[in-house]
Design a protein around this motif. Structure first.
Motif, PDB file in Angstrom:
ATOM      1  N   UNK A 221       0.839  -1.199   0.000  1.00  0.00           N
ATOM      2  CA  UNK A 221       0.000   0.000   0.000  1.00  0.00           C
ATOM      3  C   UNK A 221       0.868   1.241   0.000  1.00  0.00           C
ATOM      4  N   UNK A 222       0.338   2.289  -0.566  1.00  0.00           N
ATOM      5  CA  UNK A 222       1.045   3.571  -0.543  1.00  0.00           C
ATOM      6  C   UNK A 222       1.045   4.141   0.870  1.00  0.00           C
ATOM      7  N   UNK A 223       2.225   4.544   1.352  1.00  0.00           N
ATOM      8  CA  UNK A 223       2.292   5.310   2.580  1.00  0.00           C
ATOM      9  C   UNK A 223       1.724   6.690   2.276  1.00  0.00           C
ATOM     10  N   UNK A 224       0.959   7.290   3.212  1.00  0.00           N
ATOM     11  CA  UNK A 224       0.406   8.631   2.943  1.00  0.00           C
ATOM     12  C   UNK A 224       1.473   9.587   2.413  1.00  0.00           C
ATOM     13  N   UNK A 225       1.164  10.197   1.300  1.00  0.00           N
ATOM     14  CA  UNK A 225       2.124  11.064   0.620  1.00  0.00           C
ATOM     15  C   UNK A 225       2.677  10.427  -0.634  1.00  0.00           C
TER      16      UNK A 225
ATOM     17  N   UNK B 208      10.848  12.833  -2.148  1.00  0.00           N
ATOM     18  CA  UNK B 208       9.706  13.366  -1.406  1.00  0.00           C
ATOM     19  C   UNK B 208       8.644  12.307  -1.123  1.00  0.00           C
ATOM     20  N   UNK B 209       8.752  11.147  -1.778  1.00  0.00           N
ATOM     21  CA  UNK B 209       7.782  10.078  -1.570  1.00  0.00           C
ATOM     22  C   UNK B 209       8.255   9.161  -0.443  1.00  0.00           C
ATOM     23  N   UNK B 210       7.341   8.779   0.435  1.00  0.00           N
ATOM     24  CA  UNK B 210       7.695   7.931   1.571  1.00  0.00           C
ATOM     25  C   UNK B 210       7.719   6.457   1.209  1.00  0.00           C
ATOM     26  N   UNK B 211       7.298   6.119   0.003  1.00  0.00           N
ATOM     27  CA  UNK B 211       7.397   4.740  -0.450  1.00  0.00           C
ATOM     28  C   UNK B 211       6.174   3.915  -0.112  1.00  0.00           C
ATOM     29  N   UNK B 212       6.391   2.586  -0.039  1.00  0.00           N
ATOM     30  CA  UNK B 212       5.317   1.634   0.154  1.00  0.00           C
ATOM     31  C   UNK B 212       5.455   0.924   1.491  1.00  0.00           C
ATOM     32  N   UNK B 213       4.343   0.385   1.973  1.00  0.00           N
ATOM     33  CA  UNK B 213       4.331  -0.442   3.173  1.00  0.00           C
ATOM     34  C   UNK B 213       3.647  -1.763   2.832  1.00  0.00           C
ATOM     35  N   UNK B 214       3.754  -2.719   3.762  1.00  0.00           N
ATOM     36  CA  UNK B 214       3.147  -4.023   3.534  1.00  0.00           C
ATOM     37  C   UNK B 214       4.202  -5.101   3.464  1.00  0.00           C
ATOM     38  N   UNK B 215       3.977  -6.099   2.607  1.00  0.00           N
ATOM     39  CA  UNK B 215       4.945  -7.191   2.445  1.00  0.00           C
ATOM     40  C   UNK B 215       5.035  -7.541   0.968  1.00  0.00           C
ATOM     41  N   UNK B 216       6.078  -8.259   0.627  1.00  0.00           N
ATOM     42  CA  UNK B 216       6.312  -8.634  -0.770  1.00  0.00           C
ATOM     43  C   UNK B 216       5.639  -9.982  -1.030  1.00  0.00           C
ATOM     44  N   UNK B 217       4.669  -9.996  -1.931  1.00  0.00           N
ATOM     45  CA  UNK B 217       3.887 -11.200  -2.196  1.00  0.00           C
ATOM     46  C   UNK B 217       4.713 -12.264  -2.917  1.00  0.00           C
ATOM     47  N   UNK B 218       4.612 -13.526  -2.498  1.00  0.00           N
ATOM     48  CA  UNK B 218       5.268 -14.606  -3.249  1.00  0.00           C
ATOM     49  C   UNK B 218       4.783 -14.715  -4.686  1.00  0.00           C
TER      50      UNK B 218
ATOM     51  N   UNK C  14       8.303  -7.669 -17.921  1.00  0.00           N
ATOM     52  CA  UNK C  14       9.737  -7.966 -17.850  1.00  0.00           C
ATOM     53  C   UNK C  14      10.460  -7.133 -16.792  1.00  0.00           C
ATOM     54  N   UNK C  15       9.909  -5.966 -16.439  1.00  0.00           N
ATOM     55  CA  UNK C  15      10.509  -5.115 -15.416  1.00  0.00           C
ATOM     56  C   UNK C  15       9.404  -4.667 -14.467  1.00  0.00           C
ATOM     57  N   UNK C  16       9.636  -4.834 -13.163  1.00  0.00           N
ATOM     58  CA  UNK C  16       8.691  -4.377 -12.154  1.00  0.00           C
ATOM     59  C   UNK C  16       9.443  -3.508 -11.151  1.00  0.00           C
ATOM     60  N   UNK C  17       9.070  -2.235 -11.121  1.00  0.00           N
ATOM     61  CA  UNK C  17       9.676  -1.270 -10.208  1.00  0.00           C
ATOM     62  C   UNK C  17       8.600  -0.773  -9.261  1.00  0.00           C
ATOM     63  N   UNK C  18       8.734  -1.122  -7.984  1.00  0.00           N
ATOM     64  CA  UNK C  18       7.714  -0.811  -6.986  1.00  0.00           C
ATOM     65  C   UNK C  18       8.114   0.434  -6.208  1.00  0.00           C
ATOM     66  N   UNK C  19       7.348   1.495  -6.365  1.00  0.00           N
ATOM     67  CA  UNK C  19       7.665   2.777  -5.742  1.00  0.00           C
ATOM     68  C   UNK C  19       8.181   3.751  -6.774  1.00  0.00           C
TER      69      UNK C  19
END
Length: 415
Positions: free
Chosen positions: A46-50, A89-99, A79-84
């Motif tokens: 999930x997106x961290x607020x911001x 200025x972005x606080x990034x993502x939270x949660x866990x990395x799905x198998x 072929x390419x997955x970039x998360x975030x």
């Protein structure tokens, strides 16, 4: 007959033209397996607020390959997955990395930008046989590094730095990955010893700021150019480093290494050498491997806070930034060092907290403003070299007590 043939061609052209949009739509349609995997990824993060990374992930979109931020497709496969976003200025993502990421079987790059993602690294990532780049840096990932990563035949770059990973480093990462060139495991909580032999032809190896123990590998790849294992609990001699002719950066500081410094490490191509805060002993080697090589601009050598003894040789006189403080060096400083300090080619020379008896000054020469020279707490009364000392030296004695100097300088008192 001619009219019938012309009518047939016209109908054929109309049919081809009618089919073209559908064909193009098929080209844009993502694989259903990949779409399901992306849905699982979105459910686990999930997106961290911001942050608004997932705002474009609309699963009703007719063309996710074009609409979804962070993905690149080829022939309907991701072929390419970039998360975030990677934006500061972005606080990034939270949660866990799905198998379920492992179901993106054509993936060549998997990048997770800094955030608050926690949980383990899915062992299923070892199924991504096409993966070349795996970067999961600067999050809160926990648990061990999966040994399954050792089975990624095409892996070029592995960066798991700045997490909370524990356990030992799987030996297969050092021996089973023929394509691996970059491995960064810095700033985790990894423990255990390194393997005796590293056969992967790594160029960049960063293991700093962990809890690794034991000795250096007996054999490291001759290809390595950057090696850091600072801030660990490693010990033993500096063996296995003599044949690393490509090495340009070496940081083994803040460990418990002992024994002499191999003369092969004091060579100008190795222009960044950090061995401070160990238990290294013996003297500073007296000659370079090749007299035609010289240290130059940007070079830095830090041998401070060790147990080095004897008189200083001229071998390091051309280093731009040189730290030899807090050792047991004796005698007079060679004139080559003085010449380079006053000439301005040496910008920093720290010799404080040794047993040095002389720094031969040339009359009438002034110390350049750009130079930091520190000579305090030696077996002499310095006329220069006390204003450029670090702040921690403020207020301490300019010279050692004479009783200490007599012991280390064979009965010679402070001049």
């Amino acid at each position: 007959m001619a009219n019938s043939h012309a009518l047939f061609l016209l109908l054929l052209l109309l049919l081809v033209d009618a089919c073209r949009p559908s064909h193009q739509q098929d080209q844009n349609k993502i694989s259903s397996n990949d779409l399901a995997a992306l849905a699982a990824v979105k459910d686990s993060l999930t997106d961290i607020p911001g942050s608004n990374f997932f705002s474009t992930w609309d699963f009703t979109s007719p063309d996710p390959c074009s609409a979804f931020s962070g993905i690149t497709c080829s022939l309907n496969r991701v072929t390419i997955l970039t998360l975030g976003t990677g934006v500061s200025s972005s606080r990034g993502l939270a949660g866990f990395l799905s198998p379920s990421v492992s179901n993106l079987t054509e993936l060549t790059q998997l990048v997770l930008y800094p955030g608050l993602v926690t949980g383990p690294i899915p062992p299923q990532l070892g199924l991504l046989s096409n993966l070349r780049v795996l970067s999961l840096t600067n999050n809160r990932l926990k648990g061990p590094i999966p040994s399954s990563l050792s089975s990624l035949p095409n892996l070029h770059t592995l960066d798991l730095s700045y997490n909370q990973l524990t356990g030992t480093v799987p030996p297969g990462l050092f021996t089973g990955l023929s394509q691996l060139k970059v491995m960064i495991l810095a700033s985790n909580q990894l423990s255990g010893e390194l393997p005796r032999i590293v056969s992967a032809e790594i160029l960049h190896l960063d293991l700093k700021d962990n809890s690794l123990t034991g000795t250096l590998p007996l054999r490291l790849p001759s290809t390595i150019r950057y090696l850091s294992a600072s801030k660990n609990m490693m010990w033993g001699p500096l063996d296995g480093l003599q044949s690393l002719s490509e090495l340009g950066f070496l940081d083994l500081s803040m460990n418990q290494f002992s024994g002499p410094i191999p003369s092969s490490l004091l060579r100008p191509p190795l222009s960044s050498l950090f061995l401070q805060r160990n238990n290294l002993s013996g003297g500073v080697p007296s000659s370079l491997p090749s007299s035609s090589l010289m240290y130059g601009e940007g070079s830095i050598v830090d041998l401070s806070h060790n147990l080095l003894t004897g008189e200083l040789s001229p071998v390091l006189a051309a280093v731009e930034t040189l730290f030899l403080n807090n050792n047991r060096l004796t005698g007079r400083v060679p004139e080559e060092y003085v010449k380079n300090v006053y000439g301005g080619s040496t910008k920093t020379l720290y010799l404080q907290h040794n047993y040095i008896t002389g720094f031969p000054l040339e009359a009438g020469l002034g110390l350049p403003d750009t130079v930091s020279l520190c000579l305090t707490y030696n077996c002499m009364v310095p006329s220069v070299g006390f204003k450029g000392c670090p702040a921690a030296s403020d207020g301490e004695q300019l010279s050692r007590p004479e009783s200490q100097c007599v012991v280390f300088n064979h009965g010679r008192s402070i001049p």
